[in-house]
Design an enzyme around this catalytic site. Structure first.
Site, PDB file in Angstrom:
ATOM      1  N   GLU A 145     -63.629  59.726 -81.142  1.00  0.00           N
ATOM      2  CA  GLU A 145     -63.224  61.036 -81.650  1.00  0.00           C
ATOM      3  C   GLU A 145     -61.900  60.894 -82.391  1.00  0.00           C
ATOM      4  OE1 GLU A 145     -62.086  65.605 -80.316  1.00  0.00           O
ATOM      5  OE2 GLU A 145     -62.866  64.244 -78.793  1.00  0.00           O
ATOM      6  N   MET A 288     -60.648  60.930 -72.980  1.00  0.00           N
ATOM      7  CA  MET A 288     -61.732  61.265 -73.892  1.00  0.00           C
ATOM      8  C   MET A 288     -63.011  61.492 -73.114  1.00  0.00           C
ATOM      9  SD  MET A 288     -62.791  61.877 -76.840  1.00  0.00           S
ATOM     10  CE  MET A 288     -64.486  62.331 -77.155  1.00  0.00           C
ATOM     11  N   GLU A 289     -63.713  62.583 -73.448  1.00  0.00           N
ATOM     12  CA  GLU A 289     -64.830  63.089 -72.661  1.00  0.00           C
ATOM     13  C   GLU A 289     -66.176  62.491 -73.018  1.00  0.00           C
ATOM     14  OE1 GLU A 289     -64.487  66.046 -76.186  1.00  0.00           O
ATOM     15  OE2 GLU A 289     -63.120  64.891 -74.931  1.00  0.00           O
ATOM     16  N   ASN A 290     -66.238  61.280 -73.558  1.00  0.00           N
ATOM     17  CA  ASN A 290     -67.513  60.670 -73.933  1.00  0.00           C
ATOM     18  C   ASN A 290     -68.577  60.946 -72.872  1.00  0.00           C
ATOM     19  OD1 ASN A 290     -65.921  59.087 -75.958  1.00  0.00           O
ATOM     20  ND2 ASN A 290     -65.207  58.090 -74.091  1.00  0.00           N
ATOM     21  N   HIS A 322     -60.263  68.626 -67.050  1.00  0.00           N
ATOM     22  CA  HIS A 322     -60.468  68.960 -68.463  1.00  0.00           C
ATOM     23  C   HIS A 322     -61.619  68.154 -69.054  1.00  0.00           C
ATOM     24  CE1 HIS A 322     -59.045  70.078 -72.580  1.00  0.00           C
ATOM     25  NE2 HIS A 322     -59.590  68.908 -72.876  1.00  0.00           N
ATOM     26  N   GLU A 323     -61.591  66.833 -68.859  1.00  0.00           N
ATOM     27  CA  GLU A 323     -62.636  66.002 -69.455  1.00  0.00           C
ATOM     28  C   GLU A 323     -63.993  66.265 -68.817  1.00  0.00           C
ATOM     29  OE1 GLU A 323     -61.667  64.808 -72.111  1.00  0.00           O
ATOM     30  OE2 GLU A 323     -59.529  64.887 -71.695  1.00  0.00           O
ATOM     31  N   HIS A 326     -65.538  69.392 -70.256  1.00  0.00           N
ATOM     32  CA  HIS A 326     -66.096  69.169 -71.590  1.00  0.00           C
ATOM     33  C   HIS A 326     -67.594  68.871 -71.544  1.00  0.00           C
ATOM     34  CE1 HIS A 326     -63.193  69.503 -74.748  1.00  0.00           C
ATOM     35  NE2 HIS A 326     -62.364  68.600 -74.264  1.00  0.00           N
ATOM     36  N   GLU A 345     -61.891  72.597 -77.575  1.00  0.00           N
ATOM     37  CA  GLU A 345     -60.642  72.303 -76.888  1.00  0.00           C
ATOM     38  C   GLU A 345     -59.987  73.555 -76.317  1.00  0.00           C
ATOM     39  OE1 GLU A 345     -59.927  69.539 -75.936  1.00  0.00           O
ATOM     40  OE2 GLU A 345     -60.970  68.171 -77.293  1.00  0.00           O
TER      41      GLU A 345
END
Length: 878
Positions: A145, A288-290, A322-323, A326, A345
């Site tokens: 991202e 990062m929310e992969n 948070h992740e 997502h 976001e």
């Protein structure tokens, strides 16, 4: 995805020369959006990692909806072969230039096979597939991202192209950890190379390429399980290097707490068989929310009482939540284009803030959220980098991972939630998940779903389109004879150059009316200010009133109500809303620092309030002693900002508070003894207040306060106590503080995250000089390739603007930007943005700053930094 003529020569030799010609970067506009002309039905990747490089074979099943060339993004790679339906493509049938691969005359439906060579070992941008760490701790990870996937394989790298992914990873067995998105379907030894092994992963969900992830490493794993509310058992795994695995338990518990919270509050259930988190030391972002495979900066996942402060440990919990959140707000429902970044976001930040508020004092959580907003986002809105929550153009999308998109985006969702109420907001979000699951959507789609609960939601679209922070002004008029109170409010937003004239926005203003004599609330209402000026009437107000506005910060605005200082002091004492007690102290302090009000009323109110509050809510008591940061104060000064004068006034008020309350520091400190470590909200509050009281006592010159600091450092039960004492010793240059600094380094030199604290304690010190920053950069443990270490020195230095804005400070800082521009332009661009309000400085400093910024422009090459510099320098003409 959770958001410097005595020139120093320490890094000048490493700054690259400017290229002879710098082509103007292309600007991309929201208005030009076009839907993709083809879909990618499935993706199969074969990534083979070798000592010097990697080969990537991609198999894409493509269907086209329109005639014309097929555009794929392909940056920093050597294309070795292309095949369409297993027939090799002739060199004349495609072009590859400036990161764009164009296929000419491709059929309507076809299988594309690409064979490329990339070099993750030399990728210092930390985007795409790159090497992190050295020696036995070497690992290869991805960050895709927003546009990193195009550095791995040719692909239509845009968020509205969704596909299923199957990934085969192959590497030497010295990297036993082979991870990718989804579920593991096969693993084993490579038949003709017994020293190598492979793993195949399949993600059945349709996702955009920015959510792709893989990891090749040698890591240990902490495993657990979570049973979802629909009865499925999910494997949970946190991967880290062996020495750090014992610091993963806090994160694991936070993950389970977040999964349960999301089920309870939004009905969102996890959908894959496993959920993985990997801790990486070299990572530009927080995390990062992969899909199913989150990549985390070590600072946002590792935690232990001995090595992690309470603030960072709590941040670990918030970022993990948070992740995870997502998974629905960002992954299952994603962005149509990068202009919609705030969609995923903003909503997800609101969700993680709500989760965090349930884990500690809701008032303190709200204070933390708003303090960040005021210090950074208000500053952004006040300067040349002001942009709408949904930008309408960009050159480099990385430049728009900003507090405006994240934090202000969250505040818009909060306004909607408060206006709708809990039941209707849940009705709207349920409709959002039902309607758009598996799609790439827009802000308008989000508001449309929420509008099923209340059509007024649709009017909030202008919050996403309009830059700038509204200023809400007003006054009250009380008529004792008719027992009526009228409150008149007016809104005004500054006109930002390049945008339409600002409109009146819908602004919810949470209001309470207190009776001045009894101190009790006699009326409460959520007012909606949606015109330039409105008057609201309250009847049956039998006594003289004091109005409390914007309770819990019900809208992201600046409040300029016609309060008397005595009314603010009254609210500090009588408010039942913890956030508003903090807010009125901030208004009083800003009046003292920026409008030269006398501090007596503020000091007396603190003296009256603090002792009892310290017993009832130590964390809130600690926050009531906040003085606005230098950055926040600077954002309120539109011209002739003198950093030295502001620092002198701020330091002077801090000194006055410390001296005025000097008699209470010793008994208060003694009432907060160091005890066995406890992670409860109450214990965290005690530790926070103890550190504040220690610093206040040193400022006031209380007898033996220096001994308290040394004793706290030596007997600390956790890092919050130890680092709090160390910062106090360094800030006040307590005799012999070098002993504690050396001890801290020797004790923790093997732990990178703790040494980051050691660096930042010195770089952010009130006593810091440019020579100190030079010495820290020259230290053997400083590493330009590790973003956390750069932030611990270069970013920490910016907290002292009186030093930053000197010629020596600007020379060091801008040289750091130029050096990073060549290796990590994402970080370099963010450093440039800190200088955005140079044009508000007093003339002598303004001229110096302008000279250094112009010189920097001649040295940088990346579109990231050039876009930020153009905006920053353009402020002079705005």
């Amino acid at each position: 995805m959770t958001m410097s003529n005595n020139d120093t020569q320490i890094i000048d030799a490493a700054v690259p020369d400017a290229p002879a010609h710098q082509p103007e970067p292309q600007k991309i506009y929201l208005r030009d959006y076009e839907a993709p002309k083809y879909t990618v039905e499935s993706v199969a990747l074969d990534i083979r990692l070798f000592e010097e490089d990697a080969t990537v074979e991609g198999r894409l099943q493509i269907s086209r909806d329109a005639a014309g060339d097929v555009l794929l993004h392909a940056e920093d790679m050597e294309i070795e072969a292309l095949y369409i339906d297993d027939t090799r493509v002739d060199d004349t049938a495609y072009t590859h230039s400036e990161g764009r691969l164009m296929l000419h005359d491709a059929p309507a439906t076809f299988a594309l096979r690409t064979e490329v060579r990339i070099c993750p070992q030399t990728n210092t941008m930390l985007e795409g597939l790159y090497k992190a760490g050295t020696g036995d701790e070497t690992m290869f990870v991805t960050q895709c991202e927003p546009e990193g996937f195009r550095r791995i394989t040719p692909y239509p790298d845009r968020p509205d192209v969704l596909s299923t992914f199957t990934t085969r990873l192959e590497a030497d067995k010295r990297y036993p950890t082979l991870l990718a998105n989804g579920n593991l379907i096969e693993a084993g030894e490579v038949a003709d190379a017994p020293e190598r092994h492979y793993a195949i992963w399949h993600d059945p969900t349709h996702k955009p390429s920015y959510l792709f992830a893989c990891v090749v490493a040698n890591l240990d794993v902490l495993s657990d399980h979570y049973t979802t509310s629909d009865g499925r058992k999910v494997l949970l795994e946190v991967y880290a290097k062996a020495a750090d695995i014992d610091k993963c338990h806090v994160g694991m518990q936070a993950l389970k707490d977040a999964m349960a919270w999301d089920e309870d509050n939004y009905g969102c259930i996890y959908d894959l068989d496993r959920y993985m988190i990997v801790a990486v030391s070299q990572f530009n972002m927080g995390a990062m929310e992969n899909k199913g495979l989150n990549i985390f900066n070590t600072a946002c996942v590792l935690s232990s009482p001995e090595t992690t402060t309470d603030a960072r440990s709590f941040n670990v919990k918030a970022v993990i939540a948070h992740e995870y959140f997502h998974n629905w707000t960002g992954n299952r429902i994603t962005c149509r284009d990068w202009f919609q970044l705030c969609l995923k976001e903003g909503f997800t930040v609101f969700r993680d803030q709500s989760f965090s508020a349930d884990q500690q004092s809701a008032a303190v959580q709200r204070i933390d959220d708003v303090a960040t907003l005021r210090a950074y986002q208000f500053n952004e809105d006040a300067g040349p980098l002001a942009h709408p929550v949904r930008p309408d153009s960009f050159v480099e999308i990385n430049n728009f991972y900003t507090t405006t998109v994240y934090e202000k985006g969250a505040e818009i969702v909060r306004m909607l939630a408060n206006m709708l109420g809990k039941e209707k907001f849940r009705q709207g979000t349920d409709e959002y998940f039902r309607r758009y699951d598996g799609q790439a959507v827009t802000v308008e789609d989000f508001l449309s779903a929420l509008s099923v609960a209340d059509e007024r939601v649709l009017s909030f679209i202008d919050w996403y389109r309009q830059p700038g922070t509204p200023v809400v002004s007003g006054h009250q008029n009380y008529d004792a004879e008719t027992q009526t109170l009228e409150i008149t409010l007016t809104q005004k937003t500054r006109h930002v150059a390049g945008f339409d004239a600002p409109k009146a926005l819908p602004i919810p203003v949470a209001t309470a009316v207190f009776d001045k004599e009894s101190g009790q609330i006699v009326a409460e209402e959520m007012l909606l200010l949606d015109k330039e000026t409105q008057t609201y009437r309250f009847d049956n107000i039998t006594g003289a009133p004091v109005v409390s506005l914007l309770r819990d910060f019900s809208a992201p605005v600046q409040l300029n109500f016609d309060y008397q200082d005595a009314d603010l002091a009254f609210l500090l004492t009588h408010e039942t809303n913890g956030f508003n007690r903090w807010q009125v102290t901030q208004i009083l302090v800003n009046r003292i620092l920026l409008q030269n009000h006398e501090p007596a009323i503020y000091l007396e109110a603190l003296a009256k309030t603090l002792p009892n509050l310290a017993k009832d809510d130590a964390m809130l008591a600690a926050r009531l002693l906040d003085i606005p940061s230098a950055q926040e104060l600077a954002s309120a000064i539109s011209t002739d900002y003198d950093p030295d004068a502001v620092k002198a006034k701020r330091d002077g008020l801090y000194q006055q508070v410390a001296v005025h309350l000097a008699d209470m520091w010793q008994p208060l400190y003694e009432s907060l003894p160091i005890t066995e470590y406890d992670d409860s909200a109450e214990a965290r509050g005690v530790r926070a207040l103890r550190n504040v009281v220690l610093d206040m006592a040193l400022t006031a010159g209380v007898d033996n306060a220096a001994d308290w600091a040394v004793q706290q450092y030596e007997s600390a039960a956790c890092m919050t106590e130890r680092s709090g004492a160390l910062k106090a010793l360094v800030n006040h240059q307590v005799a012999g503080y070098e002993t504690q600094l050396k001890n801290f380094y020797e004790r923790f030199k093997a732990d990178d995250l703790v040494i980051d604290l050691w660096f930042s304690a010195q770089a952010a010190s009130e006593q810091v000089r440019v020579a100190d920053i030079e010495a820290l950069i020259a230290h053997t443990d400083f590493d330009w390739n590790t973003p956390n270490r750069v932030r611990s020195v270069i970013s920490a230095f910016t907290t002292q603007p009186a030093v930053l804005w000197t010629p020596e400070g600007l020379a060091l800082y801008t040289q750091a930007v130029a050096k990073l521009d060549d290796s990590n332009p994402v970080i370099a661009s963010r450093l440039v943005q800190v200088l955005a309000r140079w044009y508000t400085l007093v003339p002598s400093k303004r001229e110096v700053a302008h000279r250094y910024l112009q010189a920097l422009k001649e040295k940088v090459q990346s579109k990231h930094v050039r876009e930020s510099l153009d905006s920053v320098l353009g402020a002079a003409d705005a």
